[in-house]
Design an enzyme around this catalytic site. Structure first.
Site, PDB file in Angstrom:
ATOM      1  N   HIS A 286      21.664  76.293   9.104  1.00 50.85           N
ATOM      2  CA  HIS A 286      20.236  76.116   9.334  1.00 50.85           C
ATOM      3  C   HIS A 286      19.440  77.034   8.404  1.00 50.85           C
ATOM      4  O   HIS A 286      19.992  77.973   7.835  1.00 50.85           O
ATOM      5  CB  HIS A 286      19.914  76.415  10.789  1.00 50.85           C
ATOM      6  CG  HIS A 286      20.767  75.650  11.752  1.00 50.85           C
ATOM      7  ND1 HIS A 286      20.379  74.467  12.332  1.00 50.85           N
ATOM      8  CD2 HIS A 286      22.033  75.900  12.211  1.00 50.85           C
ATOM      9  CE1 HIS A 286      21.350  74.018  13.114  1.00 50.85           C
ATOM     10  NE2 HIS A 286      22.356  74.871  13.063  1.00 50.85           N
TER      11      HIS A 286
ATOM     12  N   HIS B  70      21.144  71.569   7.045  1.00 48.84           N
ATOM     13  CA  HIS B  70      21.202  70.203   7.563  1.00 48.84           C
ATOM     14  C   HIS B  70      20.044  69.363   7.024  1.00 48.84           C
ATOM     15  O   HIS B  70      19.015  69.874   6.593  1.00 48.84           O
ATOM     16  CB  HIS B  70      21.176  70.214   9.092  1.00 48.84           C
ATOM     17  CG  HIS B  70      19.892  70.752   9.665  1.00 48.84           C
ATOM     18  ND1 HIS B  70      18.739  69.997   9.752  1.00 48.84           N
ATOM     19  CD2 HIS B  70      19.575  71.963  10.171  1.00 48.84           C
ATOM     20  CE1 HIS B  70      17.778  70.721  10.291  1.00 48.84           C
ATOM     21  NE2 HIS B  70      18.257  71.920  10.550  1.00 48.84           N
TER      22      HIS B  70
END
Length: 219
Positions: A161, A22
């Site tokens: 992540h 992200h």
């Protein structure tokens, strides 16, 4: 029929897996946000998300999946708009459960004796009331393998992540989990892994933030 006229054995189709971290948030690099809700992309993070979408141009994408947290879903949205696909939330791509450490400042955690275990022997560490790194890696790898099976021969983009992506790359490289902290995964970066049934995965690219992705092919 002689050996010379026998048809060549067919090669299973390769699946190209793109792992996207992200974009930046207001707390990137200062806090361990974990799975706490309500954390959104910063202006820079939104620009990184748009850049990922631009890099996917010309690549036929078969599926877009995201960790259910806001920052990953927001990073995936421009890519979904550009490909005409929906963002499928998948809990297997979620951040590691940091348990009692969720929301703590990294500067404070770095002073704890357990921090050395996190950095140097993570395979032996479990976050207090949370997930172990080994559990996180098993979850992430199992999720990616299932997605590759569901889209065999295609291109799958997964928004996740840093730690889960690092653990997946380490597994694909065949290196011990204790070495996964040596892998850098920056906000908005893309890592590429090729999966072919019956073969070891091939890592094509790690932590890339610049070049177009249209030339990538599963090996």
């Amino acid at each position: 029929m002689t050996d010379a006229t026998l048809p060549a054995p067919s090669t299973p189709p390769g699946t190209l897996l793109l792992l996207v971290r992200h974009g930046e948030t207001p707390t990137t690099g200062t806090v361990l946000p974990g799975r706490a809700p309500g954390l959104h992309l910063s202006d820079r993070g939104r620009a990184q998300a748009e850049r990922v979408a631009e890099r996917l141009a010309g690549l036929r994408v078969d599926g877009i999946y995201s960790s259910p947290l806001e920052r990953t879903c927001e990073t995936a949205q421009p890519a979904a708009a550009g490909t005409g696909l929906e963002v499928n939330k998948n809990a297997g791509l979620i951040e590691c459960d940091f348990g009692d450490w969720t929301g703590a400042a990294l500067a404070e955690l770095a002073g704890l004796p357990q921090w050395q275990t996190v950095q140097h022997t993570p395979s032996a560490f479990r976050f207090p009331n949370g997930e172990s790194f080994a559990q996180m890696q098993a979850r992430m790898v199992g999720t990616l393998e299932a997605l590759c099976t569901a889209h065999a021969g295609g291109v799958v983009v997964c928004f996740s992540h840093a730690d889960p992506i690092k653990a997946a790359v380490a597994h694909a490289l065949g290196i011990h989990l204790d070495l996964f902290q040596r892998i850098a995964i920056s906000p908005g970066s893309v890592s590429a892994i090729s999966y072919v049934e019956g073969q070891a995965p091939a890592v094509l690219m790690v932590n890339s933030s610049l070049e177009p992705l249209s030339g990538l092919r599963a090996s």
